[in-house]
Motif scaffolding. Structure first.
Motif, PDB file in Angstrom:
ATOM      1  N   VAL A  55      13.170  22.306  39.585  1.00 61.67           N
ATOM      2  CA  VAL A  55      12.860  22.490  38.164  1.00 61.67           C
ATOM      3  C   VAL A  55      11.979  21.325  37.729  1.00 61.67           C
ATOM      4  O   VAL A  55      12.342  20.157  37.903  1.00 61.67           O
ATOM      5  CB  VAL A  55      14.133  22.565  37.294  1.00 61.67           C
ATOM      6  CG1 VAL A  55      13.770  22.674  35.811  1.00 61.67           C
ATOM      7  CG2 VAL A  55      15.000  23.745  37.717  1.00 61.67           C
ATOM      8  N   LEU A  56      10.807  21.661  37.183  1.00 61.75           N
ATOM      9  CA  LEU A  56       9.858  20.670  36.680  1.00 61.75           C
ATOM     10  C   LEU A  56      10.105  20.484  35.186  1.00 61.75           C
ATOM     11  O   LEU A  56      10.153  21.469  34.432  1.00 61.75           O
ATOM     12  CB  LEU A  56       8.425  21.137  36.914  1.00 61.75           C
ATOM     13  CG  LEU A  56       8.063  21.559  38.339  1.00 61.75           C
ATOM     14  CD1 LEU A  56       6.622  22.071  38.382  1.00 61.75           C
ATOM     15  CD2 LEU A  56       8.283  20.433  39.321  1.00 61.75           C
ATOM     16  N   TYR A  57      10.221  19.233  34.737  1.00 61.52           N
ATOM     17  CA  TYR A  57      10.532  18.921  33.338  1.00 61.52           C
ATOM     18  C   TYR A  57       9.324  18.330  32.628  1.00 61.52           C
ATOM     19  O   TYR A  57       8.403  17.830  33.265  1.00 61.52           O
ATOM     20  CB  TYR A  57      11.700  17.930  33.278  1.00 61.52           C
ATOM     21  CG  TYR A  57      13.001  18.550  33.732  1.00 61.52           C
ATOM     22  CD1 TYR A  57      13.856  19.146  32.812  1.00 61.52           C
ATOM     23  CD2 TYR A  57      13.356  18.578  35.067  1.00 61.52           C
ATOM     24  CE1 TYR A  57      15.044  19.742  33.225  1.00 61.52           C
ATOM     25  CE2 TYR A  57      14.539  19.164  35.490  1.00 61.52           C
ATOM     26  CZ  TYR A  57      15.376  19.743  34.561  1.00 61.52           C
ATOM     27  OH  TYR A  57      16.542  20.343  34.970  1.00 61.52           O
ATOM     28  N   GLY A  58       9.338  18.389  31.292  1.00 57.36           N
ATOM     29  CA  GLY A  58       8.258  17.814  30.497  1.00 57.36           C
ATOM     30  C   GLY A  58       7.008  18.667  30.482  1.00 57.36           C
ATOM     31  O   GLY A  58       5.892  18.163  30.548  1.00 57.36           O
ATOM     32  N   ILE A  59       7.179  19.979  30.348  1.00 63.63           N
ATOM     33  CA  ILE A  59       6.041  20.905  30.430  1.00 63.63           C
ATOM     34  C   ILE A  59       5.375  21.035  29.052  1.00 63.63           C
ATOM     35  O   ILE A  59       5.592  21.981  28.305  1.00 63.63           O
ATOM     36  CB  ILE A  59       6.468  22.274  31.002  1.00 63.63           C
ATOM     37  CG1 ILE A  59       7.232  22.095  32.313  1.00 63.63           C
ATOM     38  CG2 ILE A  59       5.242  23.167  31.190  1.00 63.63           C
ATOM     39  CD1 ILE A  59       6.458  21.357  33.410  1.00 63.63           C
ATOM     40  N   THR A  60       4.578  20.027  28.744  1.00 67.33           N
ATOM     41  CA  THR A  60       3.772  20.019  27.530  1.00 67.33           C
ATOM     42  C   THR A  60       2.617  21.007  27.712  1.00 67.33           C
ATOM     43  O   THR A  60       2.370  21.476  28.826  1.00 67.33           O
ATOM     44  CB  THR A  60       3.190  18.616  27.290  1.00 67.33           C
ATOM     45  OG1 THR A  60       2.305  18.308  28.375  1.00 67.33           O
ATOM     46  CG2 THR A  60       4.292  17.556  27.187  1.00 67.33           C
ATOM     47  N   PRO A  61       1.879  21.318  26.647  1.00 67.19           N
ATOM     48  CA  PRO A  61       0.708  22.187  26.830  1.00 67.19           C
ATOM     49  C   PRO A  61      -0.286  21.647  27.864  1.00 67.19           C
ATOM     50  O   PRO A  61      -0.853  22.410  28.645  1.00 67.19           O
ATOM     51  CB  PRO A  61       0.094  22.247  25.430  1.00 67.19           C
ATOM     52  CG  PRO A  61       1.276  22.074  24.520  1.00 67.19           C
ATOM     53  CD  PRO A  61       2.150  21.064  25.222  1.00 67.19           C
TER      54      PRO A  61
END
Length: 186
Positions: free
Chosen positions: A91-97
């Motif tokens: 799971v990848l976190y911090g998915i900003t635009p």
């Protein structure tokens, strides 16, 4: 019949090679993940990414962006890395635009394009998807689509999804859900 089974096994191995990666990486520390959490103001949404070979049309990888209490990407057995994106159990976190665009662009290149399918869901469904993704990983090589489709199958409103190993098959099933919007990135 044995020859047919052997040919199918070889085809599956090559077709799913895009999911192959080292799943033995070290997970990010909990405090790093907590600092990186990003809440996107948009509606609760699930976005299926399908990476497709430009030469053969074969699906190569599946992943799922989940916009719930925070926005993450479940990237089972994936290989995209960014110093600003901590990862725990695929799971990848911090998915900003900005990171979303980076992720999409990292897959779209001369050899592959990305089919991006999104559907708005109730907040509770998105939150359940987040919890299932966090509990699922890490995923073994070549099980990206099987893991993604299994998570989707467990969600209310997604019961029609049949678990599959084939990215294009999952993409076709996802496209049949009400309200799905699709775009492609080359």
């Amino acid at each position: 019949m044995r020859l047919r089974a052997c040919v199918l096994a070889v085809a599956v191995s090559f077709g799913l090679a895009g999911c192959a990666s080292d799943t033995s990486k070290t997970d990010a520390a909990p405090d790093v993940v907590a600092r990186s959490a990003y809440h996107h103001d948009g509606p609760a949404k699930l976005t299926l990414f399908t990476m497709v070979s430009n030469s053969s049309g074969a699906g190569a990888h599946s992943s799922l962006m989940i916009n719930a209490s925070q926005r993450v990407i479940f990237d089972p057995a994936g290989s995209v890395r960014h110093s600003a994106v901590p990862e725990v159990r695929d799971v990848l976190y911090g998915i900003t635009p900005r990171i979303e665009k980076f992720y999409e662009s990292a897959h779209a290149r001369t050899t592959y394009h990305v089919v991006i399918q999104e559907v708005e869901v109730p907040a509770a469904v998105a939150e359940k998807a987040l919890k299932l993704a966090q509990a699922r990983g890490p995923v073994a090589q070549m099980f990206c689509t099987q893991s993604t489709s299994t998570i989707l199958k467990e969600l209310p409103g997604f019961e029609s999804i049949r678990p599959t190993f084939f990215p294009n098959a999952l993409s076709r099933q996802f496209a049949q859900l009400p309200g799905v919007k699709t775009r492609e990135l080359y």
